[in-house]
Design a protein around this motif. Structure first.
Motif, short mmCIF file in Angstrom:
data_model
loop_
_atom_site.label_atom_id
_atom_site.label_comp_id
_atom_site.label_asym_id
_atom_site.label_seq_id
_atom_site.Cartn_x
_atom_site.Cartn_y
_atom_site.Cartn_z
N ARG A 51 0.87 -1.08 0.20
CA ARG A 51 0.29 -0.26 0.05
C ARG A 51 0.89 1.82 -0.80
O ARG A 51 1.79 1.23 0.72
CB ARG A 51 -0.91 -0.05 1.76
N THR A 75 -5.42 -2.89 -6.70
CA THR A 75 -6.78 -3.64 -6.37
C THR A 75 -7.83 -2.08 -5.53
O THR A 75 -9.05 -2.08 -4.84
CB THR A 75 -7.29 -4.57 -4.92
N ARG A 76 -7.30 -0.80 -5.22
CA ARG A 76 -7.31 0.25 -4.80
C ARG A 76 -6.36 0.87 -5.82
O ARG A 76 -5.12 0.93 -5.93
CB ARG A 76 -7.32 0.25 -3.57
N GLY A 77 -7.14 2.21 -6.18
CA GLY A 77 -6.19 2.98 -6.56
C GLY A 77 -6.33 3.08 -7.72
O GLY A 77 -6.53 1.99 -8.39
N SER A 102 -5.41 -0.02 -12.79
CA SER A 102 -6.36 0.41 -11.39
C SER A 102 -8.02 -0.25 -11.39
O SER A 102 -7.98 -0.99 -11.59
CB SER A 102 -7.06 1.91 -12.02
N GLU A 103 -8.36 0.29 -9.87
CA GLU A 103 -9.41 -0.49 -9.42
C GLU A 103 -10.38 -0.06 -10.80
O GLU A 103 -11.39 -1.14 -10.90
CB GLU A 103 -9.54 -0.34 -8.40
N ASP A 127 -3.86 0.10 -3.58
CA ASP A 127 -3.22 -0.99 -3.24
C ASP A 127 -2.99 -1.76 -4.60
O ASP A 127 -3.45 -1.94 -5.33
CB ASP A 127 -4.12 -1.94 -2.63
#
Length: 181
Positions: A51, A75-77, A102-103, A127
């Protein structure tokens, strides 16, 4: 699942089929048969998750003697993900390819063994998850300086922005004196 070659044919962009409704979504992120048919014959031994905050730049990392292939995704961002070919016998030796992961777009990137890898976080936080084909071997880990001019990587930084880098990454080796495969 759509698997396509990038400017460096051995680096593959993977776009999974996403099935969603008002409850959420489902997608397949690894299918050995589909990947093998696309030229990715990999066995994974380790999964990693990091992260990072905006403007964090990690890389350009690689391992000699125990090179790692990496299947990477966010998985995030969002990140700008980069692979640099370090295989001296390759017609794309010293070239790089970069993709936004990106997610939102659910894209993944296959970075084969023999490549240096790095990414820049372009969202407030990200992430980053990846599967590796070999174990982490700190004694064989190397880092090429992320801003090496001979590589000419166009990191999506504003003109006044400086990335957040670790001491190890800011002391990275110039490409011209790096260990290659």
């Amino acid at each position: 699942m759509k698997i396509t070659e990038t400017r460096i044919p051995d680096v593959k962009l993977i776009e999974p089929n996403v099935f969603g409704d008002d409850r959420g979504f489902f997608m397949e992120t690894w299918n050995e048969k589909a990947f093998r048919e696309a030229g990715i014959d990999a066995s994974f031994v380790q999964d990693n998750h990091s992260r990072s905050v905006k403007n964090t730049l990690r890389g350009l990392h690689y391992q000699i003697k125990h090179p790692q292939g990496k299947l990477v995704r966010v998985t995030r961002g969002e990140v700008f993900d980069v692979a640099v070919d370090l295989r001296t016998a390759s017609p794309t030796f010293g070239q790089w390819v970069g993709e936004y992961l990106s997610e939102e777009n659910n894209r993944m990137l296959w970075v084969p063994p023999g490549f240096a890898h790095g990414f820049l976080v372009t969202s407030e936080m990200a992430d980053f998850q990846y599967k590796c084909t070999d174990f982490y071997a700190p004694e064989y880990e190397r880092s090429i300086h992320w801003a090496d001019l001979s590589l000419g990587i166009t990191w999506p930084l504003g003109t006044t922005e400086e990335p957040l880098v670790s001491g190890k990454d800011s002391a990275g080796t110039p490409f011209s004196s790096a260990d290659y495969y």
